[in-house]
Design a protein around this motif. Sequence first.
Motif, PDB file in Angstrom:
ATOM      1  N   ALA A 107       0.853  -1.186   0.000  1.00  0.00           N
ATOM      2  CA  ALA A 107       0.000   0.000   0.000  1.00  0.00           C
ATOM      3  C   ALA A 107       0.888   1.234   0.000  1.00  0.00           C
ATOM      4  N   ASP A 108       1.648   1.341  -1.053  1.00  0.00           N
ATOM      5  CA  ASP A 108       2.526   2.482  -1.317  1.00  0.00           C
ATOM      6  C   ASP A 108       2.904   2.394  -2.786  1.00  0.00           C
ATOM      7  N   SER A 109       2.774   3.481  -3.502  1.00  0.00           N
ATOM      8  CA  SER A 109       2.940   3.434  -4.953  1.00  0.00           C
ATOM      9  C   SER A 109       4.337   3.020  -5.401  1.00  0.00           C
ATOM     10  N   HIS A 110       5.344   3.231  -4.563  1.00  0.00           N
ATOM     11  CA  HIS A 110       6.705   2.907  -4.980  1.00  0.00           C
ATOM     12  C   HIS A 110       7.129   1.480  -4.619  1.00  0.00           C
ATOM     13  N   THR A 111       6.139   0.647  -4.348  1.00  0.00           N
ATOM     14  CA  THR A 111       6.411  -0.778  -4.126  1.00  0.00           C
ATOM     15  C   THR A 111       7.008  -1.417  -5.366  1.00  0.00           C
ATOM     16  N   CYS A 112       6.880  -0.768  -6.509  1.00  0.00           N
ATOM     17  CA  CYS A 112       7.479  -1.289  -7.752  1.00  0.00           C
ATOM     18  C   CYS A 112       9.012  -1.370  -7.681  1.00  0.00           C
ATOM     19  N   THR A 113       9.610  -0.844  -6.633  1.00  0.00           N
ATOM     20  CA  THR A 113      11.073  -0.870  -6.456  1.00  0.00           C
ATOM     21  C   THR A 113      11.669  -2.268  -6.584  1.00  0.00           C
ATOM     22  N   TYR A 114      10.970  -3.291  -6.100  1.00  0.00           N
ATOM     23  CA  TYR A 114      11.575  -4.622  -5.978  1.00  0.00           C
ATOM     24  C   TYR A 114      11.735  -5.338  -7.316  1.00  0.00           C
ATOM     25  N   GLY A 115      11.262  -4.720  -8.376  1.00  0.00           N
ATOM     26  CA  GLY A 115      11.527  -5.262  -9.701  1.00  0.00           C
ATOM     27  C   GLY A 115      13.006  -5.290 -10.039  1.00  0.00           C
ATOM     28  N   ALA A 116      13.798  -4.505  -9.322  1.00  0.00           N
ATOM     29  CA  ALA A 116      15.251  -4.535  -9.516  1.00  0.00           C
ATOM     30  C   ALA A 116      15.823  -5.915  -9.201  1.00  0.00           C
ATOM     31  N   LEU A 117      15.108  -6.662  -8.353  1.00  0.00           N
ATOM     32  CA  LEU A 117      15.540  -8.007  -7.966  1.00  0.00           C
ATOM     33  C   LEU A 117      14.926  -9.089  -8.850  1.00  0.00           C
TER      34      LEU A 117
END
Length: 421
Positions: free
Chosen positions: A122-132
Amino acid sequence: MGMTMTQKILAAHCGMETVAAGQLIEANLDLVLGNDVTAPVAIGEMKKMKAEGVFDKDKIAIVLDHFTPNKDIKSAELCKCAKEFSEENNITNFFETGEVGIEHALLPEKGLVVSGDVVIGADSHTCTYGALGAFSTGVGSTDMAAGMATGQAWFKVPSALKFVLTGKPSKWISGKDIILHIIGMIGVDGALYKSMEFVGDGIQYLSMDDRFAMTNMAIEAGGKNGIFPVDELTIEYMKEHSVREYKVYEADEDAAYDETYTIDLSALKPTVAFPHLPENTRTIDNVGDIKIDQVVIGSCTNGRIEDLRIAAKIMEGRHVAKGVRVIVIPATQKIYLQAIEEGLVTTFIKAGAAVSTPTCGPCLGGHMGILAKGERAVATTNRNFVGRMGHPESEVYLASPAIAAASAVTGKISCPCELGL
């Protein structure tokens, strides 16, 4: 027709051999994330659902990072709500002041996400983990509530954009410059509900911190998620930080993409996003004379150790320009400690900067750096909407840690090259 990397991960998590863009699926979740702003809303929704506890206490993370350390009574009450819920449900991964970090830096550091995972937050920047090499995306608090209760979430399978990165970036070009260039090229809705998939030989020159910064800002182009292929560097990072098993998915050769963009990294210049949208980009040679009042170095985009090292290298032996406030915020306690041990914090303080315990704080106009009417800030954060960091008549300029540090010294938006670096 083959599947993209994202589509393969989603297929595996909904028990299907194949999925296609536009298809509605119900996928099993590996992790559900909430923070001090969004978790209390989700907790309220769970009560309305009359859910009997959480689906798995080990697959939920609640990180109190936005208005912490608590800035006022209201933020304290939100944190109390999240804490009591975590205690009642014996949530394994609950983090508050002293153990907290900015969520999207903390979770990879703690090894809670690995490649092949499906993660909602529930935070828009959860997409960060695509780096992994994971599929991760932001959702609303209601979806977070359903995810915590059932361990599942509905998705419309996204179509994809392919970004072929070639060449070696020149000095002072970071992942932040690359993603700002991309957003400036395709616009803030150029990847609307699409998967942004990064490939190409240029990836070998990007550190994990570069990649985290890029996937973090996929949402600023409207992306459903951003994702990198899993290479040796990714595996090395996961082995260092996690004991979980990971799974590697690769896009099929005949996977369909809505568009393919080729970007020569060697041709890029340091890039700044002007107010009031991340797409409003200019290269550093077209910035002009923009005097500033504040610099913020931190956030879930650029508060990692590599970011602090770059900023400290530029600020070492120099002093913050008169009339400029500089705030440095390490993204996690581990990064903060490492910055102390490496002497980076000493460099910042001698240069005249303030150094804070980990918090999202100023990024969303929360605290620790609110702007007054007419003030301008250079920030390594991810959004520069109207009023994002304070007064609606203030201005935020998004930039890399290198540009932010150089600007702190000169008092105007500057490149390190202007300091002879």
